[in-house]
Design a protein around this motif. Structure first.
Motif, mmCIF file in Angstrom:
data_model
loop_
_atom_site.group_PDB
_atom_site.id
_atom_site.type_symbol
_atom_site.label_atom_id
_atom_site.label_comp_id
_atom_site.label_asym_id
_atom_site.label_seq_id
_atom_site.Cartn_x
_atom_site.Cartn_y
_atom_site.Cartn_z
ATOM 1 N N ILE A 196 26.562 86.848 52.451
ATOM 2 C CA ILE A 196 26.082 86.386 51.345
ATOM 3 C C ILE A 196 24.540 85.535 51.410
ATOM 4 C CG2 ILE A 196 26.426 84.586 49.478
ATOM 5 C CD1 ILE A 196 29.361 85.322 49.399
ATOM 6 N N PRO A 197 24.598 84.609 52.727
ATOM 7 C CA PRO A 197 23.240 84.028 53.119
ATOM 8 C C PRO A 197 22.055 85.018 53.043
ATOM 9 C CG PRO A 197 25.047 82.743 54.067
ATOM 10 C CD PRO A 197 25.755 84.120 53.416
ATOM 11 N N LEU A 198 22.465 86.111 53.442
ATOM 12 C CA LEU A 198 21.334 87.149 53.853
ATOM 13 C C LEU A 198 21.198 88.091 52.991
ATOM 14 C CD1 LEU A 198 22.307 88.198 57.764
ATOM 15 C CD2 LEU A 198 20.515 86.561 56.740
ATOM 16 N N LEU A 199 21.898 88.130 51.853
ATOM 17 C CA LEU A 199 21.601 88.957 50.705
ATOM 18 C C LEU A 199 20.116 89.145 50.328
ATOM 19 C CD1 LEU A 199 24.767 88.880 48.521
ATOM 20 C CD2 LEU A 199 24.209 90.789 50.227
ATOM 21 N N ASP A 200 19.478 87.954 50.073
ATOM 22 C CA ASP A 200 18.178 87.992 49.760
ATOM 23 C C ASP A 200 17.159 88.635 50.772
ATOM 24 O OD1 ASP A 200 18.753 86.807 47.016
ATOM 25 O OD2 ASP A 200 18.441 84.864 47.681
ATOM 26 N N ALA A 201 17.396 88.123 51.679
ATOM 27 C CA ALA A 201 16.339 88.688 52.894
ATOM 28 C C ALA A 201 16.595 90.152 53.171
ATOM 29 C CB ALA A 201 16.833 88.189 54.337
ATOM 30 N N LEU A 202 17.836 90.665 52.794
ATOM 31 C CA LEU A 202 18.068 92.130 53.284
ATOM 32 C C LEU A 202 17.593 92.924 52.026
ATOM 33 C CD1 LEU A 202 21.358 92.197 55.088
ATOM 34 C CD2 LEU A 202 19.049 92.362 55.943
ATOM 35 N N ALA A 203 17.630 92.265 50.807
ATOM 36 C CA ALA A 203 17.355 93.045 49.366
ATOM 37 C C ALA A 203 15.858 93.687 49.552
ATOM 38 C CB ALA A 203 17.560 92.038 48.268
ATOM 39 N N GLU A 204 14.915 93.138 50.383
ATOM 40 C CA GLU A 204 13.465 93.315 50.492
ATOM 41 C C GLU A 204 13.430 94.920 51.188
ATOM 42 O OE1 GLU A 204 11.199 92.173 54.157
ATOM 43 O OE2 GLU A 204 11.927 90.299 53.188
ATOM 44 N N LEU A 205 14.469 95.294 51.948
ATOM 45 C CA LEU A 205 14.625 96.545 52.445
ATOM 46 C C LEU A 205 14.636 97.774 51.656
ATOM 47 C CD1 LEU A 205 16.755 95.594 55.498
ATOM 48 C CD2 LEU A 205 14.324 95.818 55.311
ATOM 49 N N GLY A 206 15.053 97.347 50.138
ATOM 50 C CA GLY A 206 15.099 98.445 49.323
ATOM 51 C C GLY A 206 16.494 99.050 49.297
ATOM 52 N N PRO A 207 16.642 100.253 48.345
ATOM 53 C CA PRO A 207 18.037 100.765 48.196
ATOM 54 C C PRO A 207 18.546 101.283 49.539
ATOM 55 C CG PRO A 207 16.497 101.367 46.448
ATOM 56 C CD PRO A 207 15.751 100.731 47.428
ATOM 57 N N GLY A 208 19.774 101.287 49.758
ATOM 58 C CA GLY A 208 20.388 101.801 50.902
ATOM 59 C C GLY A 208 21.415 100.937 51.388
ATOM 60 N N VAL A 209 21.711 101.221 52.515
ATOM 61 C CA VAL A 209 22.918 100.285 53.139
ATOM 62 C C VAL A 209 22.549 100.052 54.578
ATOM 63 C CG1 VAL A 209 25.329 100.488 54.052
ATOM 64 C CG2 VAL A 209 24.905 101.858 51.906
ATOM 65 N N VAL A 210 22.698 98.722 54.820
ATOM 66 C CA VAL A 210 22.321 98.229 55.977
ATOM 67 C C VAL A 210 23.559 97.659 56.885
ATOM 68 C CG1 VAL A 210 20.548 96.384 57.027
ATOM 69 C CG2 VAL A 210 20.216 97.425 54.820
ATOM 70 N N GLN A 211 23.463 98.144 58.000
ATOM 71 C CA GLN A 211 24.888 97.586 58.833
ATOM 72 C C GLN A 211 24.053 96.498 59.521
ATOM 73 O OE1 GLN A 211 27.595 100.276 60.440
ATOM 74 N NE2 GLN A 211 27.124 99.505 62.402
ATOM 75 N N VAL A 212 24.818 95.334 59.620
ATOM 76 C CA VAL A 212 24.522 94.115 60.203
ATOM 77 C C VAL A 212 25.419 93.906 61.662
ATOM 78 C CG1 VAL A 212 23.815 91.720 60.155
ATOM 79 C CG2 VAL A 212 23.178 93.260 58.294
ATOM 80 N N THR A 213 24.852 93.577 62.620
ATOM 81 C CA THR A 213 25.916 93.676 64.107
ATOM 82 C C THR A 213 25.349 92.070 64.582
ATOM 83 O OG1 THR A 213 25.957 95.842 64.321
ATOM 84 C CG2 THR A 213 26.344 94.187 66.234
#
Length: 209
Positions: free
Chosen positions: A124-141
């Motif tokens: 949840i805290p990272l949603l804004d930061a990752l949203a700039e990457l555009g449409p798609g699925v980002v896997q975070v490790t």
């Protein structure tokens, strides 16, 4: 199984009070946080909510079902378990948790010795930061585990626990960098450029692909 007594209504004709009648009990919003990551078995919920008693968790889930925030369904064979999942009304609480997380992020600091940590709690805290990457699925490790974030064409976001097959991008970082991204102390581009995060599949703004 003994039920925890449900708190009485605030009996105030106020939208905020009415919302708190439904989700203001201890643990309820954290149950929502877990179910926003996808359907969960009772045992998985209990494992990822350290400190909650079985009686309390059962009571909160029952209350959420009664309020139309969650449902329970049986998995098809060969599975022999039931899962809880949010209703559309329950999923509408994501913006509430995003705002609450943004408000609380400056006070997060380093984990205390008594703090449990789960990787997907940083979603949840990272949603804004990752949203700039555009449409798609980002896997975070993270060292603590994996989660994934789905970014829709219209800007909508959702997240899930664990990894996925063939994500569009992969991000590897640590919890300290997650906290810096959540507070705005660091942008995703700065995290990648400084080596605090490694991103494959797409480049954030300001960083060459």
């Amino acid at each position: 199984m003994p039920r925890q007594p449900r708190r009485r209504s605030y009996d105030q004709h106020c939208a905020a009070a009415r919302a708190l009648d439904l989700v203001g009990d201890r643990w309820t919003l954290l149950v929502v946080r877990e179910l926003l990551a996808g359907p969960r078995r009772y045992t998985d919920l209990h494992a990822d909510l350290p400190g909650v008693s079985t009686d309390m968790l059962a009571g909160r889930l029952k209350d959420m079902e009664g309020a139309g925030l969650a449902t329970r369904r049986r998995l098809p064979p060969p599975a022999s378990a039931s899962v809880y999942e949010l209703t559309p009304r329950g999923r509408e609480l994501l913006p509430v948790l995003r705002t609450l997380a943004a408000w609380g992020a400056p006070d997060l600091g380093e984990p205390r010795p008594t703090d449990a940590v789960r990787a997907h709690w940083y979603a949840i805290p990272l949603l804004d930061a990752l949203a700039e990457l555009g449409p798609g699925v980002v896997q975070v490790t993270l060292d603590e585990g994996e989660f994934h974030v789905r970014i829709e064409v219209d800007g909508g976001v959702s997240y899930g626990d664990g990894g996925v097959t063939a994500p569009d991008a992969r991000l590897r970082t640590d919890t300290a960098t997650c906290r810096a991204l959540a507070t705005g102390e660091l942008t995703l581009g700065e995290a990648v450029a400084s080596g605090r995060a490694a991103l494959e599949g797409v480049a954030p703004a300001g960083v060459p692909a």
